[in-house]
Design an enzyme around this catalytic site. Sequence first.
Site, mmCIF file in Angstrom:
data_model
loop_
_atom_site.group_PDB
_atom_site.id
_atom_site.type_symbol
_atom_site.label_atom_id
_atom_site.label_comp_id
_atom_site.label_asym_id
_atom_site.label_seq_id
_atom_site.Cartn_x
_atom_site.Cartn_y
_atom_site.Cartn_z
ATOM 1 N N GLY A 106 9.840 30.230 -24.354
ATOM 2 C CA GLY A 106 8.439 30.244 -24.747
ATOM 3 C C GLY A 106 7.641 29.148 -24.066
ATOM 4 C CG ASN A 197 6.081 25.637 -35.377
ATOM 5 O OD1 ASN A 197 4.887 25.449 -35.122
ATOM 6 N ND2 ASN A 197 6.978 24.685 -35.260
ATOM 7 C CD GLN A 225 8.192 30.441 -35.553
ATOM 8 O OE1 GLN A 225 8.639 31.242 -36.367
ATOM 9 N NE2 GLN A 225 8.949 29.513 -35.000
ATOM 10 C CG HIS A 250 15.181 31.607 -29.798
ATOM 11 N ND1 HIS A 250 15.156 30.723 -30.844
ATOM 12 C CD2 HIS A 250 14.338 31.101 -28.865
ATOM 13 C CE1 HIS A 250 14.329 29.730 -30.570
ATOM 14 N NE2 HIS A 250 13.823 29.937 -29.361
ATOM 15 C CB THR A 297 18.358 36.985 -10.039
ATOM 16 O OG1 THR A 297 18.425 36.823 -8.625
ATOM 17 C CG2 THR A 297 19.016 38.295 -10.437
ATOM 18 C CB CYS A 396 9.527 10.741 -41.494
ATOM 19 S SG CYS A 396 10.289 9.242 -42.083
#
Length: 454
Positions: A106, A197, A225, A250, A297, A396
């Site tokens: 992405g 997301n 998403q 994915h 390719t 965090c």
Amino acid sequence: MKDEAIPKPRLVVKAPVVSSIACRDHNGMKKCVYLDYNGTTPIYPPVLEAMLPYFTDHFGNPSSSHHFGQEPKRAVDKARRALLRVIQDSPADGADASSIVFTGCGTESNNLAIRLSLLSSLHKADENGLVHVVSTNVEHPAITQCLSSYSAQDGGLTPKISVTYVPVDEEGIVSIDNVINAIRPNTVLVTVMTANNEVGSIQPVFEIAKLCRERRVLFHTDAAQAVGKIDLRGLANSSTGADMVTFVGHKFGAPKGIAALYIRPGVFYECGRKDPENGGSVLLLGGGQEGGRRGGTENVPYVVGMGRAAELLLERKLGLDVWKCNAQHMEAMRQRLLLDITKGLGDESTIIRTNGPADPKKRLPNTLSIGIKGIRSGELLSNIGNLVACSAGSACHSSSSDITSYSPILKAMNVPPEHAVGTLRLSVGPDTTEEEVDFAAEVIVKEAKRQLGL
């Protein structure tokens, strides 16, 4: 606590009493429940099955003119058409298979969209040689870091640009008017993600695309998403749709390492634009693959997998498209998870805050961002990671006392720091079960109570 903390779900789900439920594997051992579908999805079995022959029997290069290249070439073209159907109202929308360019991820698709937009529109530069881009303050780093590298302040890439980052509201949604009002005479691109997301906020990209078209400004959306969770048909409408759309395999059951960019046919020959490099590649320079847009390719097995994953979304089940059945199931699991956690920590508890839109129509059906006041999400995740796989909406990842270090998305939404540092992102999938949800909620509640001293 926001009103949604004790929701009235669209699908009636009985809120269970949190008990000593345990998800176990075939050996009777506790297993880790996966609630990080926004991070990545497993490869779905029909997708893997479709891929396997292209590792063995059909191993040829799709650019080869001989016999061994014919089946791979056919399979790649089929995958392009499958992806296109996800964003088309009908084949009459005008786009064809060549509108889909396969990439490696992405990030590459987003970078490619930005670079094509800039290089095609240099005629709109202002007196300082700058072109202008409009985006939001909740975009993925694949957008924000790329734009930063082109910006006049930060240096790095050329051409130089200026950027307007339009703020979102407290639900994480951008104002259509604010986006459009940010457009200037030298604006060459508006890029707004389809769905966030972290908190699942769905942006009004259909409306923004239409208004950008009227103003002859390119519009790109990162739909990574959103694919498989909401209806995207019409996003490739020939007269009102987006000019470029990013897909990421994915995120909807295909492997990692394959993505795509939809490019509206003829878009770089309109409104004074000049097709970059005469239609050639602008990021990966090499052969003439992908219509000249992306040298290298093609990764045929992964392309096939992505196409098969797209096909599955539009198959019919119980009278509905599979994606819609999945969305209804995921919404029910999300609601159950929220109810479980709320019950476990107390129905009227003010320590719980749900982040993002309260209206289900404005958020992804599978995404729950929940802040628990008084806990440290990094510490919680570390302690439950062998039982529940989820992520922090917070950046965090320590138990330090610094409450200023947390997700910029939550900061942009003005989430109170005391809730932001205790935020978890829980994202369910089509195969998530009630047992898994109940077990995960039990684990989360137990650890949260430990931190809270309850």
